[in-house]
Design an enzyme around this catalytic site. Structure first.
Site, mmCIF file in Angstrom:
data_model
loop_
_atom_site.group_PDB
_atom_site.id
_atom_site.type_symbol
_atom_site.label_atom_id
_atom_site.label_comp_id
_atom_site.label_asym_id
_atom_site.label_seq_id
_atom_site.Cartn_x
_atom_site.Cartn_y
_atom_site.Cartn_z
ATOM 1 N N HIS A 116 10.159 -35.225 11.261
ATOM 2 C CA HIS A 116 10.929 -34.502 12.263
ATOM 3 C C HIS A 116 12.107 -33.735 11.662
ATOM 4 O O HIS A 116 12.696 -34.178 10.686
ATOM 5 C CB HIS A 116 11.508 -35.480 13.294
ATOM 6 C CG HIS A 116 10.490 -36.315 13.972
ATOM 7 N ND1 HIS A 116 10.720 -37.623 14.322
ATOM 8 C CD2 HIS A 116 9.218 -36.048 14.381
ATOM 9 C CE1 HIS A 116 9.649 -38.127 14.920
ATOM 10 N NE2 HIS A 116 8.722 -37.197 14.955
ATOM 11 N N LYS A 156 21.257 -36.653 8.601
ATOM 12 C CA LYS A 156 21.051 -38.032 9.066
ATOM 13 C C LYS A 156 21.385 -39.015 7.951
ATOM 14 O O LYS A 156 20.913 -38.877 6.828
ATOM 15 C CB LYS A 156 19.593 -38.256 9.485
ATOM 16 C CG LYS A 156 19.142 -37.430 10.661
ATOM 17 C CD LYS A 156 17.670 -37.667 10.959
ATOM 18 C CE LYS A 156 17.198 -36.803 12.112
ATOM 19 N NZ LYS A 156 15.752 -36.961 12.341
ATOM 20 N N TYR A 208 20.412 -44.659 12.665
ATOM 21 C CA TYR A 208 20.796 -43.423 11.989
ATOM 22 C C TYR A 208 21.934 -42.724 12.694
ATOM 23 O O TYR A 208 22.021 -42.695 13.907
ATOM 24 C CB TYR A 208 19.618 -42.485 11.753
ATOM 25 C CG TYR A 208 18.639 -42.275 12.882
ATOM 26 C CD1 TYR A 208 18.554 -41.051 13.529
ATOM 27 C CD2 TYR A 208 17.751 -43.282 13.251
ATOM 28 C CE1 TYR A 208 17.625 -40.832 14.527
ATOM 29 C CE2 TYR A 208 16.823 -43.073 14.248
ATOM 30 C CZ TYR A 208 16.768 -41.845 14.889
ATOM 31 O OH TYR A 208 15.843 -41.633 15.878
ATOM 32 N N ASP A 234 3.488 -36.305 17.136
ATOM 33 C CA ASP A 234 3.396 -36.383 15.675
ATOM 34 C C ASP A 234 1.965 -36.160 15.194
ATOM 35 O O ASP A 234 1.746 -35.562 14.142
ATOM 36 C CB ASP A 234 3.919 -37.728 15.169
ATOM 37 C CG ASP A 234 5.431 -37.852 15.298
ATOM 38 O OD1 ASP A 234 6.103 -36.836 15.573
ATOM 39 O OD2 ASP A 234 5.939 -38.973 15.135
#
Length: 183
Positions: free
Chosen positions: A61, A70, A130, A166
């Protein structure tokens, strides 16, 4: 803390100092000045927490526009974590790095804006945390196919559990929108 550069400029492995005894342990998971001195800058505006079962693969992603940096870590369990340079024009475009993040090694991975991110759960389950530099934006969320043969990522699972989104992500060469390398 110890900061370990990877083959991708800007992608960093962080090993926080852990202070432990027979009562347990303590570690600092973020300190603005120390992390900025290491090249990990915010501001961080959103924290996320997920739990996934063994064999689940999330990713790859990224957001464009509204690219996110991140800082990721595993709070319980273990994952195979991957960052891919998807910045069009980058000298490392299409290259990736992978690192195991786990409860045992307590490592973190810094993934700068412009990189795709994904992970596969190695343990029975994994709690994943995250910190993000930009808010989640569903309208600008993008993806790259997890098993894109041009990338050749050796995922530790051949038939992962994937989200529908995905499973249908494009190959990198067919991605309609990518960030641009700024040099």
């Amino acid at each position: 803390m110890k900061v370990i550069p990877t083959e991708l400029p800007g992608v960093l492995i962080v090993e926080p100092k852990v202070f432990g005894d027979d009562r347990g342990f303590f570690m600092e998971t973020f300190h603005e000045k120390r992390y900025a001195d290491a090249g990990i800058t915010g501001p961080f505006v959103q924290d996320n927490y997920s739990r996934s079962a063994k064999g689940i693969l999330r990713g790859l992603h990224f957001q464009e526009p509204n690219a996110q940096g991140k800082l990721v870590q595993v709070l319980a369990g273990a994952v195979y974590d991957v960052a891919v340079d998807v910045r069009r024009g980058s000298p490392t475009f299409g290259r990736w790095v992978a690192v195991e993040l786990s409860t045992d090694n307590r490592r973190q991975l810094w993934i700068p804006p412009g990189f795709a991110h994904g992970f596969c759960v190695l343990s029975e389950s994994a709690d994943f945390h995250y910190k993000c530099t930009t808010l989640y934006s569903p309208d600008t969320e993008r993806g790259v196919l997890w098993n894109d043969p041009d990338l050749g990522i050796p995922w530790p699972v051949s038939s992962p559990l994937l989200s529908g989104k995905d499973a249908k992500a494009p190959r990198l060469k067919d991605a309609p929108v990518l960030p641009v390398y700024a040099g």
